[in-house]
Design a protein around this motif. Sequence first.
Motif, mmCIF file in Angstrom:
data_model
loop_
_atom_site.group_PDB
_atom_site.id
_atom_site.type_symbol
_atom_site.label_atom_id
_atom_site.label_comp_id
_atom_site.label_asym_id
_atom_site.label_seq_id
_atom_site.Cartn_x
_atom_site.Cartn_y
_atom_site.Cartn_z
ATOM 1 N N HIS A 1 0.801 -1.224 0.000
ATOM 2 C CA HIS A 1 0.000 0.000 0.000
ATOM 3 C C HIS A 1 0.835 1.276 0.000
ATOM 4 C CE1 HIS A 1 -3.815 -2.235 1.603
ATOM 5 N NE2 HIS A 1 -3.489 -2.561 0.359
ATOM 6 N N GLY A 2 2.145 1.141 -0.213
ATOM 7 C CA GLY A 2 2.969 2.329 -0.466
ATOM 8 C C GLY A 2 3.480 3.086 0.739
ATOM 9 N N TRP A 3 3.413 2.463 1.922
ATOM 10 C CA TRP A 3 3.958 3.132 3.110
ATOM 11 C C TRP A 3 5.479 3.025 3.100
ATOM 12 C CZ3 TRP A 3 0.627 5.949 5.794
ATOM 13 C CH2 TRP A 3 -0.724 5.593 5.782
ATOM 14 N N PRO A 4 6.168 3.823 3.916
ATOM 15 C CA PRO A 4 7.631 3.730 3.967
ATOM 16 C C PRO A 4 8.096 2.330 4.365
ATOM 17 C CG PRO A 4 6.892 5.728 5.064
ATOM 18 C CD PRO A 4 5.664 4.928 4.767
ATOM 19 N N THR A 5 9.123 1.876 3.720
ATOM 20 C CA THR A 5 9.707 0.571 4.041
ATOM 21 C C THR A 5 11.187 0.781 4.367
ATOM 22 O OG1 THR A 5 10.089 0.217 1.671
ATOM 23 C CG2 THR A 5 8.078 -0.726 2.608
ATOM 24 N N GLY A 6 11.911 -0.324 4.494
ATOM 25 C CA GLY A 6 13.338 -0.215 4.754
ATOM 26 C C GLY A 6 13.684 0.022 6.205
ATOM 27 N N GLY A 7 12.801 -0.370 7.118
ATOM 28 C CA GLY A 7 13.064 -0.209 8.539
ATOM 29 C C GLY A 7 12.471 1.062 9.106
ATOM 30 N N SER A 8 12.114 1.031 10.399
ATOM 31 C CA SER A 8 11.568 2.185 11.121
ATOM 32 C C SER A 8 10.330 2.780 10.444
ATOM 33 C CB SER A 8 12.631 3.279 11.296
ATOM 34 O OG SER A 8 13.733 2.799 12.028
ATOM 35 N N SER A 9 9.492 1.910 9.866
ATOM 36 C CA SER A 9 8.324 2.392 9.127
ATOM 37 C C SER A 9 7.400 3.222 10.009
ATOM 38 C CB SER A 9 7.555 1.209 8.540
ATOM 39 O OG SER A 9 8.333 0.525 7.594
ATOM 40 N N ALA A 10 7.114 2.737 11.216
ATOM 41 C CA ALA A 10 6.203 3.461 12.101
ATOM 42 C C ALA A 10 6.782 4.809 12.497
ATOM 43 C CB ALA A 10 5.899 2.623 13.340
ATOM 44 N N TYR A 11 8.076 4.840 12.767
ATOM 45 C CA TYR A 11 8.739 6.090 13.138
ATOM 46 C C TYR A 11 8.644 7.102 11.996
ATOM 47 C CZ TYR A 11 12.419 9.191 14.914
ATOM 48 O OH TYR A 11 13.135 10.284 15.366
ATOM 49 N N LYS A 12 8.877 6.648 10.769
ATOM 50 C CA LYS A 12 8.805 7.530 9.608
ATOM 51 C C LYS A 12 7.402 8.110 9.453
ATOM 52 C CE LYS A 12 12.416 4.998 7.123
ATOM 53 N NZ LYS A 12 12.711 3.960 6.109
ATOM 54 N N VAL A 13 6.379 7.263 9.606
ATOM 55 C CA VAL A 13 4.996 7.718 9.438
ATOM 56 C C VAL A 13 4.589 8.647 10.582
ATOM 57 C CG1 VAL A 13 2.586 6.979 9.306
ATOM 58 C CG2 VAL A 13 4.347 5.696 8.066
ATOM 59 N N ALA A 14 4.970 8.298 11.814
ATOM 60 C CA ALA A 14 4.608 9.130 12.964
ATOM 61 C C ALA A 14 5.215 10.524 12.848
ATOM 62 C CB ALA A 14 5.060 8.462 14.254
ATOM 63 N N LYS A 15 6.465 10.595 12.434
ATOM 64 C CA LYS A 15 7.112 11.901 12.316
ATOM 65 C C LYS A 15 6.580 12.682 11.108
ATOM 66 C CE LYS A 15 9.929 11.923 15.874
ATOM 67 N NZ LYS A 15 9.778 12.912 16.971
ATOM 68 N N ALA A 16 6.218 11.991 10.037
ATOM 69 C CA ALA A 16 5.582 12.673 8.904
ATOM 70 C C ALA A 16 4.247 13.266 9.336
ATOM 71 C CB ALA A 16 5.387 11.703 7.737
ATOM 72 N N ALA A 17 3.525 12.526 10.185
ATOM 73 C CA ALA A 17 2.254 13.032 10.710
ATOM 74 C C ALA A 17 2.493 14.234 11.619
ATOM 75 C CB ALA A 17 1.526 11.928 11.471
#
Length: 289
Positions: A220-236
């Motif tokens: 579904h196109g979310w960040p990959t390559g490790g730390s996915s949740a961290y990347k999404v939380a900080k983008a939010a």
Amino acid sequence: MEAATSNPSSKRIALVSGGNKGIGLETCRQLASKGLKVLLTARNEARGLEAVEGVRRSGADVVFHQLDVTDPDSVARLADFVRDQFGKLDILINNAGISGVDRDPVLFAQVQEQVESMDVDQRVQWMKENSKETYEEAKECMRTNYYGAKLVTEALLPLLQLSSSGRIVNVSSGFSLLRNFNSEELKKEFDDIDNLTEKRLEELLDLFLEDFNANLIEAHGWPTGGSSAYKVAKAALNAYTRILAKRFPAMRINCLTPGFVKSDMSMHMGELTLEEGASNLVKVALLPN
């Protein structure tokens, strides 16, 4: 209000979450050295008090209050304290955060001597290969890094509005860049500040967690390559910062990355010292009107 009236102070008041160690503690030191009164907060009371005593030894004007950014009662008690003691707040630095991954400190200790010979890409790659993400960690990452910062901000906004120079600094990360997203549709949603609402932003976070749990992050196109949740939380957090800045144009509301700093968050694999990283936060906190 009575406490603030009976103890008037011409000093600006700055509050730092996660201030008992690392970048947060150094930020408290630097703000105090510039003549501000600093409210150092930390989840662990004993560690917070110890940190305050350390800063005070340099003659700094710093006080402590316990704060768990994920606990509404703790946040409410902090807001009451600021109101009763100071009557307003001039600067809020949302620094408290977690990595959202499991890391083995013993494994890191085994390669610590090799770190200085690694370049930045090699260090990041090592962290990626030796970090594990779980659904529980992902949920806690969202709860702390996005919802926690929002909870503290909303509670303190009325006091920031009483300041003649209100500032909010949200500590983000280079991992938050939208180029880390693999879906053009998601990039557009997070970037469309003219139409993005907090409600929709949090719907997107719910979707991410659903996809994480169903192993559909990559599909579904979310960040990959490790730390996915961290990347999404900080983008939010970045998007929320921009929404806030639009709502309160009289205030200075910004997010920034302090850089790749040698701290617990980076397993001390960063390039910048704590002093260098904290100085970036302080520069933004003290921007002129």
